[in-house]
Write an enzyme that holds these catalytic residues in place. Structure first.
Site, PDB file in Angstrom:
ATOM      1  N   LYS A 276      18.256  30.936  21.243  1.00  0.00           N
ATOM      2  CA  LYS A 276      18.082  32.383  21.189  1.00  0.00           C
ATOM      3  C   LYS A 276      16.610  32.756  21.357  1.00  0.00           C
ATOM      4  CE  LYS A 276      21.871  33.340  17.916  1.00  0.00           C
ATOM      5  NZ  LYS A 276      22.679  34.206  18.787  1.00  0.00           N
ATOM      6  N   ARG A 350      33.022  30.206  17.214  1.00  0.00           N
ATOM      7  CA  ARG A 350      34.415  29.998  17.609  1.00  0.00           C
ATOM      8  C   ARG A 350      34.773  28.512  17.591  1.00  0.00           C
ATOM      9  NH1 ARG A 350      33.267  33.092  23.154  1.00  0.00           N
ATOM     10  NH2 ARG A 350      31.729  34.049  21.785  1.00  0.00           N
TER      11      ARG A 350
HETATM   12  N1  BES Z   1      26.109  34.542  15.454  1.00  0.00           N
HETATM   13  C1  BES Z   1      26.134  35.007  16.799  1.00  0.00           C
HETATM   14  C2  BES Z   1      26.651  36.427  16.913  1.00  0.00           C
HETATM   15  C3  BES Z   1      25.735  37.505  16.440  1.00  0.00           C
HETATM   16  C4  BES Z   1      24.832  38.087  17.300  1.00  0.00           C
HETATM   17  C5  BES Z   1      25.802  37.966  15.151  1.00  0.00           C
HETATM   18  C6  BES Z   1      24.007  39.100  16.860  1.00  0.00           C
HETATM   19  C7  BES Z   1      24.988  38.970  14.715  1.00  0.00           C
HETATM   20  C8  BES Z   1      24.095  39.556  15.571  1.00  0.00           C
HETATM   21  C9  BES Z   1      27.052  34.105  17.637  1.00  0.00           C
HETATM   22  O1  BES Z   1      27.074  32.784  17.277  1.00  0.00           O
HETATM   23  C10 BES Z   1      26.527  34.178  19.028  1.00  0.00           C
HETATM   24  O2  BES Z   1      25.460  33.713  19.255  1.00  0.00           O
HETATM   25  N2  BES Z   1      27.312  34.752  19.934  1.00  0.00           N
HETATM   26  C11 BES Z   1      26.915  34.889  21.286  1.00  0.00           C
HETATM   27  C12 BES Z   1      28.075  34.474  22.163  1.00  0.00           C
HETATM   28  C13 BES Z   1      27.725  34.367  23.612  1.00  0.00           C
HETATM   29  C14 BES Z   1      26.838  33.166  23.839  1.00  0.00           C
HETATM   30  C15 BES Z   1      29.002  34.250  24.399  1.00  0.00           C
HETATM   31  C16 BES Z   1      26.553  36.354  21.550  1.00  0.00           C
HETATM   32  O3  BES Z   1      27.279  37.232  21.048  1.00  0.00           O
HETATM   33  O4  BES Z   1      25.550  36.598  22.191  1.00  0.00           O
HETATM   34 MN    MN Z   2      25.507  31.682  18.212  1.00  0.00          MN
END
Ligand code: BES
Ligand code: MN
Ligand code: ZN
Length: 502
Positions: A276, A350
């Site tokens: 990230k 997931r």
């Molecule tokens: N934990 C994150 C989701 C999230 C994002 C929670 C922002 C709270 C605030 C999750 O694990 C994630 O990174 N999801 C990705 C999925 C994507 C790579 C398909 C996302 O939502 O960007």
């Molecule tokens: Mn994630």
């Protein structure tokens, strides 16, 4: 904070602050000072009426009006909270305004208050909502500050409620303290709340309230062939854990449902190799909020004793980009036997839920609810206001939605059409873990659906609602403990026909 029920008359209530609420007038001739508030005004020599006449007291939603040393009252202060229009008012609004009152008074170093009931809101349900609001509003996220700003409220008495109120106070205390337990976990930094520490906290809580608890370590997880969870855990030096907490009722009706609660507990989500950006990454310590909600719900249920069995399954790991981390394009075999192509290591929630759901099914649950901070997409769609809801069984989904409504947790049913399934097709494995740019919350839900089989299942995407960045009048910045109240209501009523059919 202690919460008790008192039967003394208004004028005699000695307290630092007497709290009640005022409705906005419905039309030109209506007035906010009516009913109980009119009585209060009379006792106080008309000072409240004069404020209303001057337009300083309107009853607008969450307006706060503070009076010092009103004549005729033993109370040092009167705090009136705006309740908005009466026809839009209900226990969720009551809970929220009680929280506003608690936060308002706490900020002024008040230590005790009396909450004055109003017509129509004197029973156990109202007392529960007020108790929950007060205890939630009294929550402090300052555990790691060496100098605390102002201490918490110490006591509250409920005045003017009916004889059923005591039960409501008891339930409200259990629910709010359990939600606060979840909030506290959400606030914990990831260096101090690793999967190992989270599991210790779960065990300590379970022992305290009398739940059966088992923690599987890396070996136990590997024995169950949880390849999806292990794949995420590979990148971290911290070992993964799988928590299983079980509530068994004294006597469950034969054929009664067994509720499975599966919570995502990523104690920190860097994204892994698909790392990230730095901005806001510190927030990803709350990526265990789904697991925390399940722990909070289990704590409450152990004390409230529903008539159905409830099993919580909480997979926990960090998502880190270590030297042994899984890489984009890797294939993992989940516990269910399905092969998963990991296109993006940041879609890790997931993956761990896939194995959590499979294990809950193996343990014999008949219904599953999972909660997870799963997608940024749900935050884009619904913000911090509503959690996203997905389900395969309309009747069960409706039940969860009804519980959310009763509990005052806003949720929005989002689509899970068959057509979205195409987006998670993989070229080389059974499925892939991301579904492209469109409908990110729905494709994430579809991924989970692949592991639920024909077990009625509801997925709560709480990525937007489990954390507050901007403090609200009723809650400070930090973990919200969302989900706890809905899940408690659901389990408490699951042995009965849905409310609409009763
Ligand atoms: N934990 C994150 C989701 C999230 C994002 C929670 C922002 C709270 C605030 C999750 O694990 C994630 O990174 N999801 C990705 C999925 C994507 C790579 C398909 C996302 O939502 O960007
Ligand atoms: Mn994630
Ligand atoms: Zn995550």
């Amino acid at each position: 904070m202690s919460v008790t029920v008192d039967t003394r008359s208004l004028a005699a209530v000695t307290t630092e602050a007497l709290v009640s609420f005022v409705f906005e007038r419905e039309n030109e001739t209506g007035k906010p000072v009516e009913g109980v508030i009119e009585e209060l005004d009379r006792t106080a020599g008309g000072v409240i009426g004069r404020l209303a006449d001057a337009g300083e007291l309107t009853g607008k939603k969450l307006e706060t009006t503070l009076l010092h040393f009103a004549p005729g009252l033993a109370a040092q202060r009167v705090l009136l909270i705006g309740a908005g229009k009466r026809n839009k008012f209900g226990t969720p609004e009551l809970r929220r305004l009680a929280a506003v009152a608690a936060r308002y008074l706490k900020a002024r170093s008040v230590k005790n208050l009396a909450f004055l009931a109003r017509e129509g809101y004197r029973d156990a349900l109202a007392a529960q909502a007020v108790t929950e609001g007060l205890l939630l509003g009294n929550f402090d996220g300052d555990k790691y500050k060496t100098e605390k700003k102002n201490g918490p409220l110490e006591s509250a008495v409920l005045v003017g409620f009916d004889a059923t109120a005591r039960d409501g106070v008891e339930r409200g205390r259990i629910v709010a303290e359990s939600q606060n337990f979840a909030r506290e976990l959400g606030d914990e930094p990831s260096n101090l709340l690793t999967p190992t520490v989270l599991a210790e906290r779960a065990v300590a809580m379970a022992r305290e309230v009398g739940l059966a608890v088992e923690v599987l370590d890396e070996k136990g997880i590997a024995d169950l062939k949880m390849g999806a969870l292990l794949g995420v855990a590979r990148g971290s030096a911290e070992p993964p854990k799988l928590m299983v907490l079980t509530y068994t009722p004294e006597k469950a009706a034969p054929g009664a449902p067994v509720l499975g609660l599966v919570g995502k507990a990523i104690t920190f989500d860097t994204g892994g190799i698909s790392i990230k950006p730095a901005l806001d990454m510190e927030k990803m310590k709350f990526d265990m909020a789904g697991g925390a909600a399940m722990l909070g719900a289990m704590r409450a249920l152990a004390l409230l004793k529903p008539r159905v069995k409830v099993i919580a399954v909480i997979p926990s790991t960090e998502n880190m980009p270590g030297g042994r981390a899984q890489k984009p394009g890797d294939v993992q075999i989940a516990m269910s036997g399905k092969s998963i192509e990991v296109i993006n290591t940041d879609a890790e929630g997931r993956l761990i839920l896939a194995d959590g759901i499979a294990y809950a099914k193996q343990l014999g649950v008949t219904h599953i609810v999972d909660a997870a901070t799963l997608t940024g997409a749900v935050f884009v769609a619904l913000g911090v206001v509503n959690s996203g809801v997905f389900g395969t069984d309309d009747a069960f989904t409706e039940r969860v939605m009804a519980s959310a409504k009763t509990a005052g947790e806003k949720m929005w049913h989002l689509p899970l059409d068959d057509d979205y399934r195409d987006q998670i097709k993989s070229t080389i494995a059974d499925i892939q873990n991301v579904g492209g740019r469109g409908a990110g919350a729905s494709t994430a839900a579809w991924f989970l659906r692949e592991f639920t089989g024909d077990t009625p299942w509801v997925h709560l995407d709480i990525a937007g609602t489990a954390w507050l960045d901007d403090p609200k009048p009723w809650a400070g910045k930090g973990g919200t403990g969302v989900g706890v109240r809905t899940l408690v209501d659901l389990a408490m009523n699951l042995d009965q026909a849905p409310a609409s059919k009763r």
